[in-house]
Each structure stands twice: as structure tokens, then as C-alpha cells.
Design a protein around this motif. Sequence first.
Motif, PDB file in Angstrom:
ATOM      1  N   SER A   1     -76.635  72.766 -95.146  1.00  0.00           N
ATOM      2  CA  SER A   1     -76.775  72.921 -93.709  1.00  0.00           C
ATOM      3  C   SER A   1     -77.313  71.634 -93.068  1.00  0.00           C
ATOM      4  O   SER A   1     -76.922  71.274 -91.954  1.00  0.00           O
ATOM      5  N   ALA A   2     -78.167  70.891 -93.801  1.00  0.00           N
ATOM      6  CA  ALA A   2     -78.656  69.609 -93.270  1.00  0.00           C
ATOM      7  C   ALA A   2     -77.512  68.602 -93.158  1.00  0.00           C
ATOM      8  O   ALA A   2     -77.420  67.842 -92.196  1.00  0.00           O
ATOM      9  N   LEU A   3     -76.611  68.644 -94.118  1.00  0.00           N
ATOM     10  CA  LEU A   3     -75.518  67.666 -94.127  1.00  0.00           C
ATOM     11  C   LEU A   3     -74.424  68.009 -93.123  1.00  0.00           C
ATOM     12  O   LEU A   3     -73.891  67.131 -92.453  1.00  0.00           O
ATOM     13  N   PHE A   4     -74.094  69.304 -93.024  1.00  0.00           N
ATOM     14  CA  PHE A   4     -72.911  69.684 -92.251  1.00  0.00           C
ATOM     15  C   PHE A   4     -73.219  70.344 -90.914  1.00  0.00           C
ATOM     16  O   PHE A   4     -72.314  70.565 -90.127  1.00  0.00           O
ATOM     17  N   GLY A   5     -74.490  70.661 -90.682  1.00  0.00           N
ATOM     18  CA  GLY A   5     -74.848  71.251 -89.397  1.00  0.00           C
ATOM     19  C   GLY A   5     -74.639  72.760 -89.366  1.00  0.00           C
ATOM     20  O   GLY A   5     -73.977  73.342 -90.242  1.00  0.00           O
ATOM     21  N   HIS A   6     -75.198  73.373 -88.332  1.00  0.00           N
ATOM     22  CA  HIS A   6     -75.242  74.828 -88.237  1.00  0.00           C
ATOM     23  C   HIS A   6     -73.852  75.471 -88.177  1.00  0.00           C
ATOM     24  O   HIS A   6     -73.547  76.393 -88.922  1.00  0.00           O
ATOM     25  N   ASN A   7     -72.990  74.930 -87.289  1.00  0.00           N
ATOM     26  CA  ASN A   7     -71.707  75.601 -87.070  1.00  0.00           C
ATOM     27  C   ASN A   7     -70.837  75.619 -88.315  1.00  0.00           C
ATOM     28  O   ASN A   7     -70.234  76.637 -88.663  1.00  0.00           O
TER      29      ASN A   7
ATOM     30  N   ASP B   1     -63.142  72.353 -91.397  1.00  0.00           N
ATOM     31  CA  ASP B   1     -62.870  71.182 -90.545  1.00  0.00           C
ATOM     32  C   ASP B   1     -62.210  70.049 -91.318  1.00  0.00           C
ATOM     33  O   ASP B   1     -62.601  68.884 -91.197  1.00  0.00           O
ATOM     34  N   GLY B   2     -61.255  70.397 -92.134  1.00  0.00           N
ATOM     35  CA  GLY B   2     -60.550  69.355 -92.880  1.00  0.00           C
ATOM     36  C   GLY B   2     -61.310  68.824 -94.088  1.00  0.00           C
ATOM     37  O   GLY B   2     -60.823  67.960 -94.802  1.00  0.00           O
ATOM     38  N   ASN B   3     -62.549  69.339 -94.322  1.00  0.00           N
ATOM     39  CA  ASN B   3     -63.282  68.925 -95.528  1.00  0.00           C
ATOM     40  C   ASN B   3     -63.091  69.977 -96.608  1.00  0.00           C
ATOM     41  O   ASN B   3     -63.097  71.171 -96.322  1.00  0.00           O
ATOM     42  N   SER B   4     -62.945  69.505 -97.826  1.00  0.00           N
ATOM     43  CA  SER B   4     -62.849  70.437 -98.933  1.00  0.00           C
ATOM     44  C   SER B   4     -64.230  70.555 -99.567  1.00  0.00           C
ATOM     45  O   SER B   4     -64.792  69.570-100.018  1.00  0.00           O
ATOM     46  N   ILE B   5     -64.788  71.768 -99.529  1.00  0.00           N
ATOM     47  CA  ILE B   5     -66.185  71.931 -99.936  1.00  0.00           C
ATOM     48  C   ILE B   5     -66.317  72.919-101.098  1.00  0.00           C
ATOM     49  O   ILE B   5     -65.860  74.055-101.013  1.00  0.00           O
ATOM     50  N   SER B   6     -66.943  72.431-102.174  1.00  0.00           N
ATOM     51  CA  SER B   6     -67.182  73.326-103.314  1.00  0.00           C
ATOM     52  C   SER B   6     -68.605  73.840-103.234  1.00  0.00           C
ATOM     53  O   SER B   6     -69.519  73.080-102.953  1.00  0.00           O
TER      54      SER B   6
END
Length: 430
Positions: A47-53, A115-120
Motif C-alpha cells: 500500500s505504501a508503494l502503490f497507494g490506497h486506490n 493499472d497495467g502493472n503485473s503484481i504478484s
Amino acid sequence: MTDKILSLRPNRSSLNRYLASYIRMAHDHDRQLGLLVMQVKRGQEFSALFGHNRTEALLENLAERLDEVCRRDDRIMRTGDFEFALILPDIMNEGHAVLAAHKVLRALTTPFEIDGNSISIGVQIGIALFPDHAAKPDTLMQHAALALNTAANTNQSYAVYTAAAPDEISDAWDIESELDAAMQNGEMEIYYQPKINLRGGLPCGAEALLRWQSPRRGLVPPSMFIPIALRTGQLKALTWSALNMALQHAASWPTRFGPLTVAVNISPSLLEDDSTLVSRVADAMAIWGTKPNRLTLEITESAVMRHPEVSFDTIRELKTRGVAVSIDDFGTGYSSLANFKSIPASELKIDKSFVMNILEDKADAGIVRTIVDLAQAFDLQVAAEGAESLEILKTLKSMGCHYAQGFYISQPLPPQEFAQFINEYTPETF
Ligand code: C2E
Ligand code: MG
Ligand code: MG
């Protein structure tokens, strides 16, 4: 989304209410019920890296995946910022609850697209059953939470509550109070596990590993006391004393194969919140007259990736002073390639869980090969732990791995025996 999802807003108290009614139904119909509590690893960091939304979007996607794998009567609730609960109102036995956990884990292996990021993401699951483990909702929740705690402490993806847990807890209390005395009374020792250079087969150094010689319990392995010391904050003091003992011993190691390096494990908490880490390491080196190129600090991948920016700064500073930093247990800590590319480390140390099965397990062999290639692409050294046979050593060498340690070469040894090992070592050709 379906009506399986009871709530997407973090809400723990309504879980109690829902559980109470599902337990009542299970009781009335003479059924068993499973409760799974699931925690997203490193949620705060995400959450710190990518923000709340984006975090909320991720958690919503995650809930959808849970929805897909759950059965019609199962219920899903968000119970905390990064925590979900799954109620399985009708299961035959413990095996069914474990199966559900496996299904969830499998469903989460595919990365999420946000948002176009691939997140594991990784999760851990605690499992408790009605009526086997508890008859009341709050006790059932507590037992599932204890199982989750066990999973987190043992680095497993899930754990089922066991009745032995309360004993373990009181034992943990005992260990905590005994540890302070152990440090005072000099019961902590360091063993050294030799490390060889795969190119020439000669010893090049050793890893310092803590051992607790307890008069009451005998030789206590680190897996027993390190997780407890980590929780209680005692690991910092332990690590500093390990560093000092290791540097003191290394000063008088045989020089038959040239100067040997000593690798010391640094606890995650030191990396995170001790701003004096670098200067204290430098002080210890000055006291024992250690040249910086003889010291390696091992920091686990999961510790480094918890707060990458802070860790990277510290690692960079250590490197500026000539101290090598090895990323320990590499392959188990979920670093993304995006983070990895700016890791300022000197070495990757492949976790033994992959290395030990390299001959039988194609997937493990593939992982080891990939890590070696990755290290080479980024100009890093690469070491492997868990070399239990000559065949494994040969395979590691053929893959291009630089260094290895493992039971085939030697178990960790007390200081005297380590010196003897070096003096008597006959290199093997492979
Ligand atoms: P680690 O740093 O990954 O250490 C490697 C572990 O793998 C050691 O276990 C070692 O004995 C074991 N190992 C090495 N080769 C083989 C092999 O061929 N087969 C098998 N089955 N095991 C092998 P150990 O000594 O039980 O240490 C466990 C963990 O405890 C270490 O993992 C490290 O995370 C922690 N630890 C040990 N000493 C310290 C210390 O001084 N400070 C800190 N912070 N952590 C420590
Ligand atoms: Mg290590
Ligand atoms: Mg390791």
C-alpha cells in the motif's frame, strides 16, 4: 461478484456474528465447519508503494478470485486491511479444509493486473475446524489466528491449528526468559559451515551460525529460538554478539588457502531500524582488525524487500566500505524484477530448499538455473546452500554457480573443528 462475499470492507466484529450463526447451523445439522483466515504478505509495503486506490483494487480482484474458487455455500469476508476470512460451512474433514487452502493458494499464483502493472502477491492461511478445534466463534477465530501465526513463523503457506499450540506458546515464553540468561552466561556459540569455490574446489570461507548450548535443553537449533528472539527483539543483541564472536574467531583462522571470508547473518530488524548498523559493523571490524573484504553480511531476501528503499541505502553504504552483502534464502522472498534490478548486493545465495532437490525435481533445477543466470546478468556472485552430494556440487558447477556450502562438504562445525577442517582439507576434483 456473488452472494458468497459477505463484506468487502474490513470488519472483524461481524465475522463473529456470521460465524455464530453458521456454527449453529453446522451444529444443528451435525456438520463440520472450516474457518480459514488469510493474510496478504507485505500488505503495508504494497500500500505504501502503490497507494490506497490500487491497493483497494488489488484486494477487490483478490476477493473475486476467492469467489471463483469457493463453493456455493462458502462465505468470504474481509476482516482486516490485508486479511480475509473464509467460512466453509460443510466439510467432511480436515483434508477438505486443506484442499480449500490449496485451491486458494493456486488461484493466487497468477499475477494480478492493476493499472497495467503485473503484481504478484503471497498469502498465508491459518485453518481451524468446528467442532474439532473449538465450539465457540471467538475461540475458533483465535485458533485460526494461532495457526496463521504458526504458518508465518515457519514460513509455510498454510497451517492447521493443533492442540499442541498452547504448549508451544508457554514454551516460547520460557525460551524468551531463558535466552537473556543464556546470553549473559555465555551459552551462545557460533559454528562455522565451510564454503568452497566451485571453480578450484578450495575452501574460501565459512558461514557463522548461532548455536545455543543450553544446560537444560541441550543443543538448541536456531529454528527453535531465532523466530522467538525475532519477535521479542532479542535477535538484535544476539546478532551483534554473533558478529563480534565471528570476527574474533576469523582473525585466527588458518591461512592455508589464503584469507578466508566470514559470513554473518544480519537480522531483519537490524536492517530496518538501526541507523547505526553501518558504523557498528565498521567499529566491530576495527576492534578485531578485520579487513572489509573478509566480511560478508547475509540478509534475507524477505528482509531486504520489506522496505526496499531503506535496505538498499544501507546495503549501498556497506558496499562503499568494502563489505560484501549476500541476499540469503534467495528465491523465497518474492522480490519482483522491478525491485531486483536495483538491488545493490554483491551475491545471491540460493535457498537450500531448491538446491537439495535439484537432481530429482526439474522445477527446482530450473529455478536454480534461472537464479544463476540472473546473477550473472546482473554481475553478481552466486552461492548455493544445501549441497548434500557430490552430484549436486557437479550440477551447480555446470550451471555456473560460483560457491557452495552444504552437508556434503561439511556440517557447521565448532570453531576448533573448523580450523582443523581447513588444515586437513583435501580438495576433490569434480
Ligand atoms: P541460513 O542463514 O539460510 O543458514 C543456512 C542453514 O542451512 C543453516 O541452518 C545450515 O546448517 C543449513 N544447511 C546448510 N547446508 C545444508 C545442507 O546441505 N542440508 C541441510 N538440510 N541444511 C543445510 P541453521 O544453522 O539451522 O540455521 C538456520 C537459520 O537460522 C539460518 O539460515 C539463519 O537464518 C538463522 N541464523 C543462524 N545463525 C544466525 C545469526 O547469527 N543471526 C541471525 N540473524 N540469524 C541466524
Ligand atoms: Mg545465512
Ligand atoms: Mg539461507
